[in-house]
Design a protein around this motif. Structure first.
Motif: not given
Length: 177
Positions: A75, A147, A149, A152, A162-164, A169
């Motif tokens: 991240v 990733t 991402y 988070f 965790f998010s992209s 999020h």
């Protein structure tokens, strides 16, 4: 300032050992841990050792879960590569502690604290490490997971979601916070 270079480890120290000798041992252990492969990796990444230690200190403070360290690192690397702010709560906590103003939790007004450590206000890494990272955090800073991402959030059980995307999020924040 030796913050970041006092390697956290279990040491067997004789009773009357001087502070200077203890510090020398901790710094020596840091140097031993930072192996030649890691030094090569720093050159590949076009980062300096200080930048890696600063990044590792953020990772150290964000999670104690070994399996998450490389994800948190990913991240931060992704955000740095995109020119995004890191939005790292532990940097604000560090700044508040330096001022003697940390009360055990962050308030919205704390996110506006005018400090070079406030990664909600300033892009890039803070000016120095905020803790003494261990081996796993150093390794994660050097070898982040691959990733997409960018976010988070704590699940309040010691782990993170965790998010992209910001939309993902926001959903995670609503669910876990």
């Amino acid at each position: 300032n030796l913050e970041g270079y006092l390697f956290p480890e279990t040491y067997h120290i004789p009773k009357n050992t001087s502070e200077k000798k203890i510090i020398e041992n901790m710094v020596s252990q840091f140097k031993k841990t930072f192996n030649p492969q890691w030094k090569e990796r720093i050159q590949e990444m076009e980062m300096g050792i200080r930048e890696v230690v600063i990044l590792a200190s953020l990772i150290e403070e964000e999670t104690s879960v070994p399996e998450e360290k490389s994800l948190v690192s990913s991240v931060f690397h992704n955000r740095l590569n995109l020119g995004m702010k890191l939005d790292c709560d532990p940097t604000i906590i560090y700044a508040l502690k330096k001022k003697g103003e940390y009360q055990g939790w962050l308030r919205n007004k704390d996110l506006k604290l005018n400090s070079p450590y406030n990664t909600y206000l300033y892009k890039g890494l803070p000016p120095s490490p905020i803790s003494n990272p261990g081996k796993e955090s150093l390794k994660a800073a050097l070898f982040p997971s691959k990733t997409d991402y960018l976010y988070f959030v704590s699940k309040n059980d010691g782990t993170h979601k965790f998010s992209s995307t910001f939309k993902e999020h926001q959903k995670a924040v609503i669910k876990y916070q």
